[in-house]
Motif scaffolding. Structure first.
Motif, PDB file in Angstrom:
ATOM      1  N   VAL A 168       0.843  -1.200   0.000  1.00 22.82           N
ATOM      2  CA  VAL A 168       0.000   0.000   0.000  1.00 22.82           C
ATOM      3  C   VAL A 168       0.877   1.249   0.000  1.00 22.82           C
ATOM      4  O   VAL A 168       0.627   2.205  -0.745  1.00 22.82           O
ATOM      5  CB  VAL A 168      -0.945  -0.005   1.208  1.00 22.82           C
ATOM      6  N   ASP A 169       1.914   1.249   0.814  1.00 17.00           N
ATOM      7  CA  ASP A 169       2.818   2.406   0.879  1.00 17.00           C
ATOM      8  C   ASP A 169       3.470   2.671  -0.475  1.00 17.00           C
ATOM      9  O   ASP A 169       3.594   3.825  -0.902  1.00 17.00           O
ATOM     10  CB  ASP A 169       3.898   2.179   1.940  1.00 17.00           C
ATOM     11  N   ILE A 170       3.873   1.608  -1.155  1.00 13.87           N
ATOM     12  CA  ILE A 170       4.507   1.768  -2.465  1.00 13.87           C
ATOM     13  C   ILE A 170       3.533   2.363  -3.471  1.00 13.87           C
ATOM     14  O   ILE A 170       3.879   3.263  -4.251  1.00 13.87           O
ATOM     15  CB  ILE A 170       5.057   0.410  -2.959  1.00 13.87           C
ATOM     16  N   LEU A 171       2.297   1.880  -3.473  1.00  8.46           N
ATOM     17  CA  LEU A 171       1.314   2.363  -4.441  1.00  8.46           C
ATOM     18  C   LEU A 171       0.817   3.764  -4.122  1.00  8.46           C
ATOM     19  O   LEU A 171       0.145   4.391  -4.943  1.00  8.46           O
ATOM     20  CB  LEU A 171       0.152   1.381  -4.545  1.00  8.46           C
ATOM     21  N   ARG A 172       1.121   4.253  -2.944  1.00  5.46           N
ATOM     22  CA  ARG A 172       0.817   5.654  -2.619  1.00  5.46           C
ATOM     23  C   ARG A 172       1.832   6.602  -3.243  1.00  5.46           C
ATOM     24  O   ARG A 172       1.580   7.794  -3.365  1.00  5.46           O
ATOM     25  CB  ARG A 172       0.849   5.871  -1.101  1.00  5.46           C
ATOM     26  N   VAL A 177      -6.737  -2.970 -16.552  1.00  6.29           N
ATOM     27  CA  VAL A 177      -8.043  -3.171 -15.927  1.00  6.29           C
ATOM     28  C   VAL A 177      -8.097  -2.370 -14.623  1.00  6.29           C
ATOM     29  O   VAL A 177      -7.068  -1.992 -14.057  1.00  6.29           O
ATOM     30  CB  VAL A 177      -8.326  -4.663 -15.647  1.00  6.29           C
ATOM     31  N   VAL A 178      -9.318  -2.115 -14.164  1.00  7.20           N
ATOM     32  CA  VAL A 178      -9.544  -1.371 -12.924  1.00  7.20           C
ATOM     33  C   VAL A 178      -9.912  -2.373 -11.841  1.00  7.20           C
ATOM     34  O   VAL A 178     -10.877  -3.132 -11.982  1.00  7.20           O
ATOM     35  CB  VAL A 178     -10.680  -0.342 -13.093  1.00  7.20           C
ATOM     36  N   LEU A 179      -9.151  -2.391 -10.764  1.00  8.60           N
ATOM     37  CA  LEU A 179      -9.380  -3.326  -9.667  1.00  8.60           C
ATOM     38  C   LEU A 179     -10.294  -2.692  -8.625  1.00  8.60           C
ATOM     39  O   LEU A 179      -9.940  -1.674  -8.026  1.00  8.60           O
ATOM     40  CB  LEU A 179      -8.056  -3.728  -9.015  1.00  8.60           C
ATOM     41  N   CYS A 180     -11.448  -3.278  -8.412  1.00  6.27           N
ATOM     42  CA  CYS A 180     -12.416  -2.749  -7.453  1.00  6.27           C
ATOM     43  C   CYS A 180     -12.370  -3.570  -6.173  1.00  6.27           C
ATOM     44  O   CYS A 180     -12.706  -4.765  -6.182  1.00  6.27           O
ATOM     45  CB  CYS A 180     -13.821  -2.767  -8.041  1.00  6.27           C
ATOM     46  N   ILE A 209      -5.473  -4.730  -0.765  1.00  6.28           N
ATOM     47  CA  ILE A 209      -4.705  -3.549  -1.172  1.00  6.28           C
ATOM     48  C   ILE A 209      -5.605  -2.540  -1.871  1.00  6.28           C
ATOM     49  O   ILE A 209      -5.580  -1.342  -1.571  1.00  6.28           O
ATOM     50  CB  ILE A 209      -3.538  -3.975  -2.085  1.00  6.28           C
ATOM     51  N   ALA A 210      -6.410  -3.017  -2.821  1.00  8.52           N
ATOM     52  CA  ALA A 210      -7.301  -2.112  -3.562  1.00  8.52           C
ATOM     53  C   ALA A 210      -8.289  -1.429  -2.628  1.00  8.52           C
ATOM     54  O   ALA A 210      -8.588  -0.235  -2.781  1.00  8.52           O
ATOM     55  CB  ALA A 210      -8.032  -2.889  -4.647  1.00  8.52           C
ATOM     56  N   ARG A 211      -8.788  -2.178  -1.645  1.00 13.08           N
ATOM     57  CA  ARG A 211      -9.767  -1.602  -0.712  1.00 13.08           C
ATOM     58  C   ARG A 211      -9.113  -0.523   0.151  1.00 13.08           C
ATOM     59  O   ARG A 211      -9.707   0.539   0.392  1.00 13.08           O
ATOM     60  CB  ARG A 211     -10.350  -2.705   0.166  1.00 13.08           C
ATOM     61  N   ALA A 212      -7.894  -0.787   0.617  1.00 12.55           N
ATOM     62  CA  ALA A 212      -7.196   0.191   1.453  1.00 12.55           C
ATOM     63  C   ALA A 212      -6.929   1.476   0.675  1.00 12.55           C
ATOM     64  O   ALA A 212      -7.078   2.589   1.212  1.00 12.55           O
ATOM     65  CB  ALA A 212      -5.892  -0.404   1.970  1.00 12.55           C
ATOM     66  N   ARG A 232      -7.944   6.390  -4.067  1.00 13.35           N
ATOM     67  CA  ARG A 232      -6.939   6.078  -5.073  1.00 13.35           C
ATOM     68  C   ARG A 232      -7.412   4.860  -5.849  1.00 13.35           C
ATOM     69  O   ARG A 232      -7.866   3.875  -5.269  1.00 13.35           O
ATOM     70  CB  ARG A 232      -5.569   5.784  -4.446  1.00 13.35           C
ATOM     71  N   ILE A 233      -7.304   4.903  -7.181  1.00 11.00           N
ATOM     72  CA  ILE A 233      -7.745   3.824  -8.059  1.00 11.00           C
ATOM     73  C   ILE A 233      -6.537   2.962  -8.424  1.00 11.00           C
ATOM     74  O   ILE A 233      -5.469   3.484  -8.758  1.00 11.00           O
ATOM     75  CB  ILE A 233      -8.393   4.391  -9.326  1.00 11.00           C
ATOM     76  N   VAL A 234      -6.724   1.648  -8.389  1.00 10.20           N
ATOM     77  CA  VAL A 234      -5.644   0.718  -8.710  1.00 10.20           C
ATOM     78  C   VAL A 234      -5.917   0.066 -10.055  1.00 10.20           C
ATOM     79  O   VAL A 234      -7.031  -0.399 -10.322  1.00 10.20           O
ATOM     80  CB  VAL A 234      -5.501  -0.357  -7.619  1.00 10.20           C
ATOM     81  N   PHE A 235      -4.886   0.046 -10.905  1.00  9.55           N
ATOM     82  CA  PHE A 235      -4.959  -0.565 -12.227  1.00  9.55           C
ATOM     83  C   PHE A 235      -4.052  -1.788 -12.273  1.00  9.55           C
ATOM     84  O   PHE A 235      -3.082  -1.881 -11.515  1.00  9.55           O
ATOM     85  CB  PHE A 235      -4.517   0.433 -13.302  1.00  9.55           C
ATOM     86  N   ALA A 236      -4.348  -2.713 -13.200  1.00 11.28           N
ATOM     87  CA  ALA A 236      -3.569  -3.950 -13.220  1.00 11.28           C
ATOM     88  C   ALA A 236      -3.496  -4.542 -14.618  1.00 11.28           C
ATOM     89  O   ALA A 236      -4.322  -4.256 -15.492  1.00 11.28           O
ATOM     90  CB  ALA A 236      -4.170  -4.970 -12.262  1.00 11.28           C
ATOM     91  N   SER A 237      -2.495  -5.394 -14.793  1.00 12.32           N
ATOM     92  CA  SER A 237      -2.370  -6.292 -15.934  1.00 12.32           C
ATOM     93  C   SER A 237      -1.719  -7.568 -15.421  1.00 12.32           C
ATOM     94  O   SER A 237      -1.114  -7.575 -14.341  1.00 12.32           O
ATOM     95  CB  SER A 237      -1.496  -5.695 -17.043  1.00 12.32           C
ATOM     96  N   SER A 238      -1.826  -8.638 -16.188  1.00 13.84           N
ATOM     97  CA  SER A 238      -1.193  -9.883 -15.772  1.00 13.84           C
ATOM     98  C   SER A 238       0.318  -9.682 -15.657  1.00 13.84           C
ATOM     99  O   SER A 238       0.920  -8.931 -16.425  1.00 13.84           O
ATOM    100  CB  SER A 238      -1.493 -11.000 -16.765  1.00 13.84           C
TER     101      SER A 238
END
Length: 256
Positions: A16-20, A60-63, A135-138, A144-150
């Motif tokens: 979470v800290d990194i994605l901030r 993709v958008v992770l909900c 992580i996405a929920r936090a 903050r919106i989290v995006f992803a790919s494989s």
């Protein structure tokens, strides 16, 4: 090689800290293997570079919650109910949807180019697995919106093994959460060769990116929902589609 940590079962606070931070990029396990997770334009740029993937392929958008999905995406009552069933049954589901006005206001203009397709739609994913959902929920709690790919070289799978993410992604990520046992537990009877490596994707938009009409029990309503990618729990998802929509289509491999 990036820093590797095992998943403890609880929220990975370091992730979470990194994605901030600007450009932060991690690798997390899901129900169908490993994914790259980022939360801004710089992170999306790093993801595309690490995967050597064409920039026209949106993330993709992770909900992490239905509240997030309902805030970010445009839904009809039928689509909302469809998602609710999958949420309650803990079924991984990805759906192509337009962004809501509220969602677009939260989406950074710089990120929009790499997070949406040419029609302004994205694939919104729910119930993708506890490690990433935490992580996405936090981060959503901070809006903050989290995006992803494989997490694998473009066009190749990782077989649900952290060793399969490839050197380029391993070197590029700030953190990798190891949880091969978790991935294996979702499909315990499958081998790396037979395990589903992707979730089902259903499109709820027409060719211009407009939401399909509500069906309200009527037959032969078009355009209708389309399954454009088969994957984990496809049988259960098709059962829910048949329950919710009198008309829908199956076109595995349809371009997105």
């Amino acid at each position: 090689m990036s820093t590797h940590i095992p998943w403890s079962g609880d929220l990975a606070a370091d992730a979470v800290d990194i994605l901030r931070t600007d450009g932060g990029m991690i690798v997390s396990p899901t129900k169908v293997g490993y994914i790259v997770m980022v939360s801004d334009r710089d992170g999306l740029e790093r993801k595309f570079a690490a995967k050597s993937r064409r920039r026209s392929k949106p993330a993709v958008v992770l909900c992490g919650s239905l509240d997030e999905l309902r805030t970010l995406a445009r839904l009809t009552p039928e689509i909302d109910e469809f998602f609710q069933r999958h949420w309650d049954d803990d079924i991984l589901l990805g759906c192509i949807l337009p962004w809501s006005d509220t969602g677009l206001a939260l989406l950074d203009d710089d990120a929009r180019e790499l997070a949406t397709d040419a029609r302004g739609t994205s694939c919104f994913v729910a119930r993708f697995g506890a490690p990433g959902e935490q992580i996405a929920r936090a981060l959503w709690d901070e809006r903050r919106i989290v995006f992803a790919s494989s997490a694998n070289p473009s066009g190749l799978g990782n077989r649900g093994l952290v060793s399969g993410i490839g050197d380029a992604i391993d070197d590029a990520a700030d953190l990798v959460i190891d949880a091969d046992d978790y991935v294996r537990s979702v499909q315990p009877d499958a081998s790396p060769e037979t395990r589903y490596e992707q979730g089902v994707m259903v499109s709820f938009v027409d060719a211009e990116g407009r939401l399909v009409s509500e069906q309200r029990g009527e037959r032969s309503v078009t355009p209708a929902p389309v399954v454009i990618r088969a994957g984990l729990d496809i049988d259960r998802i098709m059962s829910h589609l048949a329950r919710s929509f009198p008309s829908w289509d199956f076109r595995h491999g349809e371009c997105y």
